[in-house]
Design an enzyme around this catalytic site. Structure first.
Site, PDB file in Angstrom:
ATOM      1  CB  SER A  28       2.097 125.357  47.127  1.00 11.23           C
ATOM      2  OG  SER A  28       2.121 123.852  47.402  1.00 11.23           O
ATOM      3  CG  HIS A  29      -1.731 122.811  46.671  1.00  9.58           C
ATOM      4  ND1 HIS A  29      -0.749 123.283  47.622  1.00  9.58           N
ATOM      5  CD2 HIS A  29      -2.971 122.828  47.007  1.00  9.58           C
ATOM      6  CE1 HIS A  29      -1.647 123.468  48.765  1.00  9.58           C
ATOM      7  NE2 HIS A  29      -2.827 123.236  48.319  1.00  9.58           N
TER       8      HIS A  29
ATOM      9  CG  ASP B  97       3.220 121.041  44.919  1.00  4.40           C
ATOM     10  OD1 ASP B  97       4.420 120.721  44.551  1.00  4.40           O
ATOM     11  OD2 ASP B  97       2.916 121.854  45.658  1.00  4.40           O
TER      12      ASP B  97
ATOM     13  CG  ASP C 227       5.874 124.838  45.836  1.00  6.07           C
ATOM     14  OD1 ASP C 227       5.151 123.905  45.683  1.00  6.07           O
ATOM     15  OD2 ASP C 227       6.416 125.187  46.813  1.00  6.07           O
TER      16      ASP C 227
ATOM     17  CG  ASP D 105       6.092 122.226  48.418  1.00  3.94           C
ATOM     18  OD1 ASP D 105       5.461 121.791  47.843  1.00  3.94           O
ATOM     19  OD2 ASP D 105       6.256 122.911  49.416  1.00  3.94           O
ATOM     20  NE  ARG D 106       1.418 121.328  49.194  1.00  6.16           N
ATOM     21  CZ  ARG D 106       0.545 121.609  50.072  1.00  6.16           C
ATOM     22  NH1 ARG D 106      -0.607 120.589  50.187  1.00  6.16           N
ATOM     23  NH2 ARG D 106       0.567 122.450  50.565  1.00  6.16           N
TER      24      ARG D 106
ATOM     25  CE  LYS E  74       4.768 121.075  51.569  1.00  4.15           C
ATOM     26  NZ  LYS E  74       4.869 122.318  52.711  1.00  4.15           N
TER      27      LYS E  74
END
Length: 598
Positions: A198-199, A321, A323, A325-326, A421
């Site tokens: 992710s982030h 981010d 991947d 999703d944010r 998300k």
């Protein structure tokens, strides 16, 4: 003894892989199958001859990703169905593979240890019912970070060895987290693997991660993580309305942070919506994210923040981010907190977003997220749910038809169009709101801005001042002792206790009972809730790859419009002081200042 089941050669067309072009958010998207896995998949050479060179593993990591080579003397061939050689490789249990709220995340050096990833993948198949994958279809994608292409080989071989029929792989292994969820649902797949931390930062010295999403496209539920078709966005948004906004004197910028949404930003924002090509920055995905930290917040998205707070700033700025999703939303010199963002989307959804023309079914937020969304649900008379941190908790509510819009204070926002998300979705939702609010404006007439929309929302609902303090990579022992201390403290607390100028209403360790299936998630965060509605929450994050991240959430509601322009840190200072004093964070963690403040 534990064992891994792998496929070492393919002499037939099954199982197969198809390479997918990055699917854009459109009903006209085609998932282009470029080639199929050839008949010569050699485990020793890891030769996927017709896969793109970008998916070839690095020579330096070949041994780390080859379970048969590592254990050749004890490997046993158990079957050769249709020319597919299936080998069982003995292995040993590995400590530290407890799956967190967003999968398993560790440093790359940990994942490249012998059989480390292979063990987790096999453990996942051991945890699933055979009918959930035998002969079935899985999806595989990731954010393009370092070690993804080597990991793809491990996953494909073990999936083949366990009887998976076909795997859909993102082109060059790249597919955002929300896109994987969408493909699972569109293709009616059995599930999918997402290779991402992710982030968190990427590269040989940094982080890597893996998680598994189910056939509905949602993350694995609590019951499975303890043991180890969809609507498209062209039907969600009025693209013509957004086009009209982006073709006017409205200036827009999107920062892909050298991550996976770079593959989507140009097709969506430039080609479909007509934005200026120069409005997309850091659009080329990089294995180390341009040596940056792909977390869209005020600290790590510094380039975008400097632009949006500088002279001649654009009207609207956004980032996503690692991947995809944010998201982070910015106006000209103005930051929209994630808690406010989801509340504002929910309040405007029925009018501004066609997908919600009949109104949302229900609203939900994670427990640490501010109560701004609660106020919208109350005013609109909608069902409302407070769940633990982790997107999987929203999935059951969506599948039961109880939930449409949800969000987390950790920059995650989404709806029931998929079961993840979705950063791009959140940006399009905000553009839809701004476009709708300005649809009757004439050329050169002053536009309603992001800041205008937020302040009008505060005037209607009140402002929830909110901040989160992150203390990253703390020593786990000290962090756990702090939480144990707080749990002991709340066990002795009672209503009416004084904390500075605040009077305690209740204190607890949040527990959630799923209203759909009755499953229970306990110990989800220590809460101190005061009589004026203020809250202090303490959690250890499950999204880091090393040590522990201590998170403190501080919230205070303010109905007085004359105080809405106060700086959040100033408004919350008395409560922040109470939080630091109560937790004894400095004593337990040895930290003077947080790593990140949002």
């Amino acid at each position: 003894m534990a064992a891994i089941t792998v496929a070492s050669s393919l002499l037939s067309s099954k199982p197969s892989t198809s390479i997918l072009s990055p699917p854009i958010h459109s009903s006209t998207s085609s998932f282009l199958s470029l080639n199929r896995l050839p008949s010569s998949l050699s485990l020793r050479s890891l030769s996927l001859n017709r896969l793109p060179s970008s998916l070839s593993p690095r020579p330096s990591l070949r041994r780390a990703i080859d379970p048969i080579r590592a254990s050749a003397s004890s490997a046993t061939t158990v079957a050769e169905p249709g020319g597919l050689k299936v080998t069982v490789v003995p292995t040993k249990p590995v400590e530290g593979q407890k799956t967190g709220t967003s999968g398993l995340r560790k440093k790359v050096k940990v994942f490249t240890q012998e059989n480390y990833l292979a063990n987790w993948i096999q453990a996942l198949f051991n945890s699933l019912a055979p009918e959930d994958y035998k002969g079935g279809l899985l999806v595989l994608g990731g954010d393009g970070r370092y070690f993804n292409r080597e990991a793809a080989h491990i996953i494909i071989k073990i999936a083949a060895g366990n009887g998976v029929g076909k795997i859909l792989v993102g082109r060059d292994g790249i597919m955002s987290t929300p896109a994987v969820s969408a493909v699972i649902r569109k293709q009616k797949a059995n599930g999918g693997f997402i290779m991402s931390a992710s982030h968190n930062p990427g590269g040989p010295e940094n982080d890597w991660g893996i998680k598994f999403n189910y056939s509905s496209g949602q993350p694995a539920p609590e019951s499975i993580t303890d043991k180890i078709y969809g609507n498209t966005l062209s039907t969600v948004f009025d693209f013509n309305l957004i086009k009209d906004l982006l073709r006017s004197d409205f200036r827009f910028i999107f920062d892909a942070m050298h991550a996976v949404t770079g593959a989507y930003a140009n097709p969506i924002f430039v080609k479909r919506l007509g934005a200026d090509p120069g409005s997309i920055i850091n659009a080329v995905p990089s294995e180390d994210f341009g040596q940056g930290h792909p977390d869209p917040n005020l600290t790590y998205a510094k380039e975008l923040v400097d632009i949006m707070y500088g002279e001649n700033a654009p009207d609207f700025g956004a980032a996503s981010d690692g991947d995809g999703d944010r998201n982070m939303i910015l106006g000209k010199g103005f930051f929209v907190t994630p808690s406010d963002s989801v509340a504002i989307i929910a309040a405007n959804a029925q009018a501004a977003i066609p997908y919600f023309k009949n109104g949302p079914k229900g609203l939900a937020r994670s427990m640490p997220t501010s109560g701004a969304l609660d106020l919208v649900a109350d005013k609109l008379n909608l069902p409302f749910f407070e769940v633990p941190t982790g997107w999987k908790f929203f999935g059951n509510l969506m599948d039961a038809g109880k939930l449409s819009i949800c969000g987390e204070e950790s920059f995650g926002t989404g709806s029931d169009h998929i079961r993840e998300k979705d950063g791009i979705w959140a940006v399009l939702a905000w553009l839809s709101i701004i476009a709708y609010r300005n649809k009757d404006k004439k050329v050169a007439e002053k536009l309603i801005s992001v800041e205008d929309v937020v302040k009008e929302h505060w005037a209607t609902y009140g402002r929830n001042f909110f901040s989160r303090y992150d203390y990253e990579e703390c020593e786990s022992e000290g962090a756990n002792k702090m939480v144990d201390y707080l749990r002991d403290l709340i066990s002795k607390s009672k209503s009416g206790d004084k904390y500075g100028s605040y009077t305690l209403q209740f204190a607890d360790d949040f527990m959630y009972t799923d209203p759909v299936d009755g499953s229970v998630a306990s110990k989800q965060g220590v809460r101190f809730v005061f009589t004026d509605g203020s809250r202090i929450i303490f959690r250890l994050s499950g999204t880091g790859s090393a040590g522990a991240t201590i998170r403190i959430y501080i919230e205070q509601f303010e109905p007085d419009v004359s105080k809405h322009d106060m700086d959040a840190q100033e408004a919350l200072k008395p409560l922040i002081d109470v939080a630091l004093s109560v937790s004894k964070l400095k004593d337990f963690a040895g930290r003077e200042k947080p790593t990140v403040i949002t």
